[in-house]
Design a protein around this motif. Structure first.
Motif, PDB file in Angstrom:
ATOM      1  N   SER A 214       0.847  -1.188   0.000  1.00  0.00           N
ATOM      2  CA  SER A 214       0.000   0.000   0.000  1.00  0.00           C
ATOM      3  C   SER A 214       0.876   1.228   0.000  1.00  0.00           C
ATOM      4  O   SER A 214       2.042   1.176   0.414  1.00  0.00           O
ATOM      5  CB  SER A 214      -0.898   0.011   1.229  1.00  0.00           C
ATOM      6  OG  SER A 214      -0.167   0.436   2.344  1.00  0.00           O
ATOM      7  N   CYS A 215       0.329   2.331  -0.470  1.00  0.00           N
ATOM      8  CA  CYS A 215       1.096   3.557  -0.389  1.00  0.00           C
ATOM      9  C   CYS A 215       0.262   4.650   0.261  1.00  0.00           C
ATOM     10  O   CYS A 215      -0.937   4.762  -0.008  1.00  0.00           O
ATOM     11  CB  CYS A 215       1.600   3.990  -1.747  1.00  0.00           C
ATOM     12  SG  CYS A 215       0.495   3.639  -3.070  1.00  0.00           S
ATOM     13  N   ILE A 221       5.706   3.602   1.327  1.00  0.00           N
ATOM     14  CA  ILE A 221       5.109   2.394   0.766  1.00  0.00           C
ATOM     15  C   ILE A 221       5.213   1.338   1.851  1.00  0.00           C
ATOM     16  O   ILE A 221       6.309   1.084   2.369  1.00  0.00           O
ATOM     17  CB  ILE A 221       5.879   1.935  -0.490  1.00  0.00           C
ATOM     18  CG1 ILE A 221       5.834   3.024  -1.560  1.00  0.00           C
ATOM     19  CG2 ILE A 221       5.302   0.650  -1.017  1.00  0.00           C
ATOM     20  CD1 ILE A 221       6.762   2.749  -2.719  1.00  0.00           C
ATOM     21  N   THR A 241       3.808   8.475  -3.078  1.00  0.00           N
ATOM     22  CA  THR A 241       3.561   7.473  -4.104  1.00  0.00           C
ATOM     23  C   THR A 241       2.065   7.398  -4.349  1.00  0.00           C
ATOM     24  O   THR A 241       1.284   7.323  -3.402  1.00  0.00           O
ATOM     25  CB  THR A 241       4.091   6.114  -3.647  1.00  0.00           C
ATOM     26  OG1 THR A 241       5.470   6.235  -3.342  1.00  0.00           O
ATOM     27  CG2 THR A 241       3.915   5.079  -4.717  1.00  0.00           C
ATOM     28  N   THR A 243       0.333   5.124  -6.688  1.00  0.00           N
ATOM     29  CA  THR A 243      -0.114   3.734  -6.774  1.00  0.00           C
ATOM     30  C   THR A 243       1.091   2.834  -6.880  1.00  0.00           C
ATOM     31  O   THR A 243       2.188   3.299  -7.191  1.00  0.00           O
ATOM     32  CB  THR A 243      -0.931   3.443  -8.057  1.00  0.00           C
ATOM     33  OG1 THR A 243      -1.059   4.624  -8.792  1.00  0.00           O
ATOM     34  CG2 THR A 243      -2.261   2.861  -7.721  1.00  0.00           C
ATOM     35  N   LEU A 244       0.824   1.570  -6.670  1.00  0.00           N
ATOM     36  CA  LEU A 244       1.867   0.613  -6.991  1.00  0.00           C
ATOM     37  C   LEU A 244       1.244  -0.543  -7.720  1.00  0.00           C
ATOM     38  O   LEU A 244       0.026  -0.751  -7.684  1.00  0.00           O
ATOM     39  CB  LEU A 244       2.622   0.173  -5.746  1.00  0.00           C
ATOM     40  CG  LEU A 244       1.903  -0.490  -4.592  1.00  0.00           C
ATOM     41  CD1 LEU A 244       1.765  -1.959  -4.831  1.00  0.00           C
ATOM     42  CD2 LEU A 244       2.705  -0.269  -3.327  1.00  0.00           C
ATOM     43  N   CYS A 245       2.083  -1.303  -8.402  1.00  0.00           N
ATOM     44  CA  CYS A 245       1.592  -2.462  -9.132  1.00  0.00           C
ATOM     45  C   CYS A 245       2.631  -3.565  -9.028  1.00  0.00           C
ATOM     46  O   CYS A 245       3.822  -3.305  -9.161  1.00  0.00           O
ATOM     47  CB  CYS A 245       1.351  -2.086 -10.587  1.00  0.00           C
ATOM     48  SG  CYS A 245       0.613  -3.403 -11.527  1.00  0.00           S
ATOM     49  N   THR A 255       6.301  -1.943  -8.862  1.00  0.00           N
ATOM     50  CA  THR A 255       6.640  -0.617  -9.371  1.00  0.00           C
ATOM     51  C   THR A 255       5.677   0.390  -8.775  1.00  0.00           C
ATOM     52  O   THR A 255       4.478   0.128  -8.677  1.00  0.00           O
ATOM     53  CB  THR A 255       6.540  -0.599 -10.901  1.00  0.00           C
ATOM     54  OG1 THR A 255       7.474  -1.532 -11.414  1.00  0.00           O
ATOM     55  CG2 THR A 255       6.867   0.767 -11.451  1.00  0.00           C
ATOM     56  N   SER A 256       6.220   1.508  -8.363  1.00  0.00           N
ATOM     57  CA  SER A 256       5.377   2.525  -7.744  1.00  0.00           C
ATOM     58  C   SER A 256       5.409   3.796  -8.578  1.00  0.00           C
ATOM     59  O   SER A 256       6.450   4.180  -9.114  1.00  0.00           O
ATOM     60  CB  SER A 256       5.867   2.813  -6.330  1.00  0.00           C
ATOM     61  OG  SER A 256       7.169   3.323  -6.368  1.00  0.00           O
ATOM     62  N   ASN A 258       5.182   7.693  -8.670  1.00  0.00           N
ATOM     63  CA  ASN A 258       5.458   8.713  -7.666  1.00  0.00           C
ATOM     64  C   ASN A 258       5.060  10.099  -8.154  1.00  0.00           C
ATOM     65  O   ASN A 258       4.941  10.348  -9.344  1.00  0.00           O
ATOM     66  CB  ASN A 258       6.947   8.686  -7.323  1.00  0.00           C
ATOM     67  CG  ASN A 258       7.221   9.229  -5.958  1.00  0.00           C
ATOM     68  OD1 ASN A 258       7.020  10.401  -5.712  1.00  0.00           O
ATOM     69  ND2 ASN A 258       7.677   8.359  -5.062  1.00  0.00           N
ATOM     70  N   SER A 299       2.381   3.560 -17.725  1.00  0.00           N
ATOM     71  CA  SER A 299       2.134   4.517 -16.652  1.00  0.00           C
ATOM     72  C   SER A 299       1.313   5.675 -17.187  1.00  0.00           C
ATOM     73  O   SER A 299       1.468   6.087 -18.336  1.00  0.00           O
ATOM     74  CB  SER A 299       3.454   5.040 -16.098  1.00  0.00           C
ATOM     75  OG  SER A 299       4.120   5.756 -17.084  1.00  0.00           O
TER      76      SER A 299
END
Lengths: 445, 626
Positions: A214-215, A221, A241, A243-245, A255-256, A258, A299
């Motif tokens: 989660s960020c 993160i 950040t 989102t992340l995936c 990968t986040s 930012n 992205s």
């Protein structure tokens, strides 16, 4: 008297069907085919030019939303179905092959903050600004039935994101804390907190399915293990950040996206420095999604463009933009890794090809072979100046171009200043900090 | 003998003298007569006719003044202080000998010019530095200077007490000045304002105190402790003077024990022949003595100073010339011109010093839509290459412009084959065998005859010359005729445009540079580099490769179906990642991901294939997506 008869194996010359090509015996003697490298080079050059000529990635725009598209979800079983939630609380389900909306429902009051489909593909969950989590069926109500969610959970705080477990009937929401819910219950199984800030997004790991990332707004993160009641560890970056995936092919890589225009690919085990810093965007990166092959990700950015990055490269291989596309809020890479969907501020969902010049539809074997060959040739000669120059060329709108230029100048100035400072200070007092380490503030366990 | 010597041009004499006495003697021997016939004296110190010089000394001594003419001559000789019997030079001759030769003077002048230029640079630099406003900078400079002075003083104290005394006085000077001035005495406007503030403001008070402390510090006397220093010396090194322990820069230098002087002076006398050496040896010593690095100009100036004294001390030492060798005589680097890593031309490529990754895209404002635009883009890339001239020509340029340019052709003339002669002659059959020559000529004879017979009608040399002529003609730029008959005047059959017009519209070509093979009758050097091809070639070694051969290898083997069998072609061009359109690629499962499990890839799982071999047992996805 002996008669010599010419005998041949019919397999060598008889075609299987009439449509088959005639078999041509060939002589591969290299002296008969001179100049192999120049000839192949010319083929590669032509292939590169044709690639750029046919690079028309934009396929369709799905319009119908009456406010900016805030979130999207892929259907886990159907490639042609995609769900989207808008800023006015409306959720739409789209058929991509027909390019039309098949269902519309008013899910929430205010934003639809998050949307996710259940792994079986029969239902989906939404969270909104009205502090509710709603569980919907994918199929619309029958004749005379009312449009109603299967379940509604009323929460105490606003939920900002939701993600479903990849195999079990468990989902996670985020807001003030990360909550893990059983589908059957109206209260969370467990709530995980670390600090008091609001959490933007939560994602389940698709491989090690009990792991979550989660960020949060306080620039960190956080990683959780669903089986424990406490978070695992967190990394604090320079900026927030969004989102992340997770990489669907490598369990420990994520990968986040930012706020500082960069994307950071982390190895979950070594959060001290990211594996790769991906920089090319000129504004905050709002969303990121991996290709199902795990080799690339896409992205979406506030700078009105989407970019495709190879996982192991620091710069993008492709940039997509159109005149009318505004800030891109959400982006998805379809499960067959052929298309990209992006939802933006100006209420449209756009469909792009993942490979800009790819030919769509069924390819004949010869076509396929020719494509493979030209791909190989491009790869083989990609260091050659003309091919490189042509293959790299991309058009950018003026806004992004000038912003990129400005940022390049700023970066250069910063670098020069640092260099000068280093030159005029005691040796060793100003150590070189690699780009990867620059943006990491701390790692907490 | 004397006359002959006197008659030699002074420069020649110099040259002879350098070689040593024997050559001088040789110059006076019988060969001289012939020499004089070809070389007229450029100046004779006395202005007498040359005929006189033909008298040998022996003859002179034998001669007695008999005729009135002879008597007159003798009287003349006596008048101009010409020694009649003494074999040594006349005072005038000696003076002229002592004077510099032209060459030497030029050298000297060049050197002086250089020194002057350097000095002016140095001055400019000093002026620039003086103009710097930063107080901090000057403070730091001042501090450094005073520290240096102190150090020098320390050194001087040991070596030269008198000099040290003067130095001390010099060092005292700023103190005295400070005492005389009203600086730092808290009497200025600022200080008085501070004084008012001081009651209430702690900082103001502190500033005042600082000022006073500074004053005290500046007006303090430099303390000298000669006694203690000496004691340390006595206990430490004791009996040895410092100069003994210092490094002796050269073996020829005088013995420091004998000198009883600081070794720096000894070194002066020792290494004057080779000022470069002195500089090299002196530089580290300087660095050791004082941490401040002497700037380059200073070093050069010192160098010149040393050279000057060297010249004064020993004029005409043989090393001089080698050392003063002009820079343009230096051996030019005859590096083979940089070859480019071609797609089909092998060559040497220096590895590119570049960081592995830059941006993958070149993002521009312009769109790239048609093939023409792409061609233009490619040529843009090529244009940068074309901007660079021929590498060989670039190499030659400066050298021809140099001062050597005038005399080079003259020298070449001697070596040159006379082109006219070659062209005029009827071509002769070249006697070189086409096969390597063996020792036994008899055996080859018949073969040679055969070859001769075979090529009887051919005139190879003439053909070649013709070919070369053709190439030369083809390479010449042609005039462009832009005359339009009938434009502005009458036209028609039998009418020619006016001469003025023809002259006006005939665009003459720019004369080309002379061909490189103009002096080589048996060679054609093509000066047409294929720029179009060069534009397609790789300029520097791409990142992942360490050596150009690696890169060439990667390009060399063809992958196309023209050169490979069908199966090979398929294998070579198999894509690294193969995806099925319309099939969902599920994330890899934990069992598949773990390296220990030998579970085959799940159906419908990843279509991610690292190698072509794996594609064979790639399972079909379970079901087609809706």
């Amino acid at each position: 008297m002996r008669v010599k008869v010419l005998s041949r194996n019919p397999d060598d010359y008889v075609r299987e069907t009439k449509q088959d090509l005639q078999r041509v015996p060939r002589n591969y003697d290299p002296s008969l085919h001179p100049f192999e490298v120049p000839r192949e080079y010319m083929r590669a050059l032509n292939a590169t030019k044709l690639e750029r000529v046919f690079a028309k990635p934009f396929l369709a725009s799905l319009d119908g939303h009456r406010d900016g598209v805030n979130c999207m979800a892929k259907h886990p079983q159907s490639l042609s179905t995609v769900l989207s939630g808008a800023c006015d609380g409306e959720v739409r389900i789209w058929n991509l092959t027909k390019r039309e909306c098949i269902r519309t429902l008013q899910a929430h009051e205010g934003f639809v903050r998050g949307i996710c489909a259940r792994f079986c593909g029969t239902s989906f969950f939404t969270v909104g600004d009205d502090k509710t989590v709603k569980h919907w069926k994918i199929d619309g109500p029958g004749y005379g039935e009312e449009e109603e969610p299967m379940h509604t959970i009323l929460g105490k705080t606003v939920y900002t994101g939701i993600d479903h477990h990849w195999k079990e009937a468990v989902f996670a929401t985020c807001g003030h804390q990360v909550d893990i819910w059983d589908e059957q219950r109206t209260s969370p199984i467990c709530s995980l907190t670390w600090g008091v800030d609001s959490i933007n997004s939560v994602k389940f790991n698709p491989i090690e399915t009990y792991l979550l990332g989660s960020c949060a707004s306080d620039r960190n993160i956080v990683l959780y293990d669903m089986r424990q009641s406490t978070p695992l560890k967190k990394v604090i970056l320079d900026m927030r950040t969004n989102t992340l995936c997770w990489n669907p092919m490598e369990a420990f890589i994520f990968t986040s996206a930012n706020e500082d225009h960069n994307l950071y690919t982390f190895d979950m085990r070594f959060l001290e420095s990211p594996v790769m810093v991906h920089m090319d965007h000129v504004s905050a990166v709002l969303d990121v999604d991996y290709s199902p092959t795990g080799k690339e990700f896409v992205s979406a950015s506030f700078d009105k463009s989407i970019r495709i990055f190879p996982v192991d490269k620091g710069h993008s291989r492709e940039v997509y933009h159109t005149k009318r596309m505004q800030h891109v809020i959400t982006v998805k890479w379809t499960s067959d890794s052929k298309y990209i969907l992006c939802g933006s501020d100006e209420m449209n969902i756009r469909l792009w090809k993942a490979n800009a010049s790819e030919k769509l539809g069924v390819l004949a074997p010869r076509e396929k072979a020719a494509m493979n060959y030209s791909q190989k040739l491009k790869e083989k000669f990609h260091h050659h100046p003309q091919i490189k120059r042509i293959a790299r060329h991309r058009h950018l709108p003026k806004a992004i171009y000038s912003q990129a230029k400005e940022q390049r100048i700023m970066r250069e100035a910063r670098r020069r200043k640092e260099l000068n400072r280093r030159k005029h200070s005691k040796p060793g007092s100003l150590p070189f900090v690699p780009e990867k380490k620059k943006h990491i503030v701390a790692v907490v366990k | 003998m004397l006359r002959l010597a006197a008659l030699l041009p002074v420069a020649n004499l110099e040259a002879h003298r350098e070689k040593g006495a024997p050559t001088f003697l040789w110059a006076c021997s019988g060969a001289v007569g012939r020499m004089f016939q070809s070389r007229q004296p450029e100046r004779s110190p006395w202005g007498a006719p040359c005929m006189l010089s033909m008298f040998s000394l022996a003859a002179l001594s034998v001669l007695k003044a008999q005729t009135p003419l002879e008597q007159e001559i003798f009287s003349l000789l006596h008048k101009t202080k010409q020694p009649v019997t003494d074999p040594l030079l006349t005072p005038l001759e000696e003076a002229s000998l002592r004077a510099m030769s032209l060459e030497e003077a030029q050298l000297r002048r060049a050197e002086l010019q250089k020194a002057r230029a350097l000095q002016s640079y140095y001055e400019a630099k000093a002026r620039r530095e003086k103009k710097i406003k930063s107080k901090k900078y000057h403070r730091v400079l001042q501090k450094g200077r005073s520290r240096k002075a102190l150090k020098e003083f320390e050194v001087l104290k040991k070596l030269d007490p008198e000099a040290a005394l003067t130095k001390l006085e010099e060092m005292e000077r700023p103190r005295i000045e400070e005492r005389m001035s009203l600086k730092h005495q808290n009497k200025g406007k600022w200080a008085r304002s501070r004084a008012i503030m001081a009651k209430y403001n702690l900082e103001a008070r502190r500033a005042m105190q600082e000022q006073l402390a500074k004053n005290k510090e500046l007006t303090q006397k430099v303390r000298v402790e000669p006694e203690s220093d000496e004691e340390i010396d006595m206990t430490g090194e004791g009996l040895l003077p410092d100069s003994v322990n210092q490094v002796q820069p050269s073996m020829e230098g005088a013995n420091p024990w004998m000198l009883g002087k600081p070794s720096s002076e000894a070194k002066d006398s020792g290494t004057q022949e080779d000022p470069k050496d002195t500089r090299e040896s002196a530089a580290p010593e300087d660095a050791g003595n004082e941490e401040e690095v002497v700037s380059e100009e200073e070093i050069l100036l010192q160098d010149f100073e040393q050279r000057r004294c060297a010249r004064q001390q020993q004029a005409g030492s043989p090393e001089r010339h080698s050392e003063w060798a002009r820079p343009d005589v230096e051996i030019r680097n005859s590096q083979p011109r940089e070859s480019r890593l071609g797609i089909w031309s092998p060559g040497q490529v220096e590895p590119a010093v570049q960081e592995p990754e830059g941006p993958l895209l070149s993002e521009q404002l312009g769109r790239l839509q048609t093939l023409e635009e792409m061609d233009a883009l490619g040529q843009e890339e090529g244009a940068e290459e074309q901007a660079q001239p021929w590498p060989t020509r670039a190499l030659q340029g400066p050298e021809e412009e140099g001062s050597f340019g005038e005399e080079r052709p003259a020298r070449k003339q001697k070596k040159m084959i006379n082109l006219q002669a070659v062209l005029a002659e009827e071509s002769h059959v070249i006697q070189c065998p086409s096969l390597p020559v063996s020792e036994e000529k008899e055996e080859d004879e018949d073969q040679r005859l055969m070859i001769k017979e075979a090529f009887a009608g051919d005139d190879v040399v003439a053909d070649f010359l013709q070919e070369k002529h053709k190439a030369e003609q083809a390479g010449k730029p042609e005039a462009v005729d832009l005359v339009l008959p009938g434009w502005g005047e009458w036209g028609g059959t039998g009418l020619r445009p006016s001469a003025r017009k023809r002259k006006r519209f005939l665009i003459k070509p720019v004369p080309e540079l002379p061909r490189e093979d103009r002096h080589l009758p048996h060679v054609i050097i093509s000066q047409q580099r294929n720029i179009l091809a060069a534009a397609h070639q790789v300029n520097e070694l791409p990142f992942p490769f360490d050596h150009c051969q690696q890169f060439e290898r990667s390009v060399r083997a063809p992958v196309g179906p023209t050169w490979n069998t069908q199966r090979g072609f398929q294998k070579l061009t198999a894509p690294r990642i193969l995806t099925q359109p319309g099939h969902i690629i599920q994330p890899i499962s934990a069992e598949e991901a773990s390296p220990r499990s030998a579970v085959p890839i799940r159906a419908g799982g990843p279509d991610l294939l690292p190698t072509a071999q794996q594609s064979r047992h790639r399972p079909r996805p379970r079901k087609k997506a809706r």
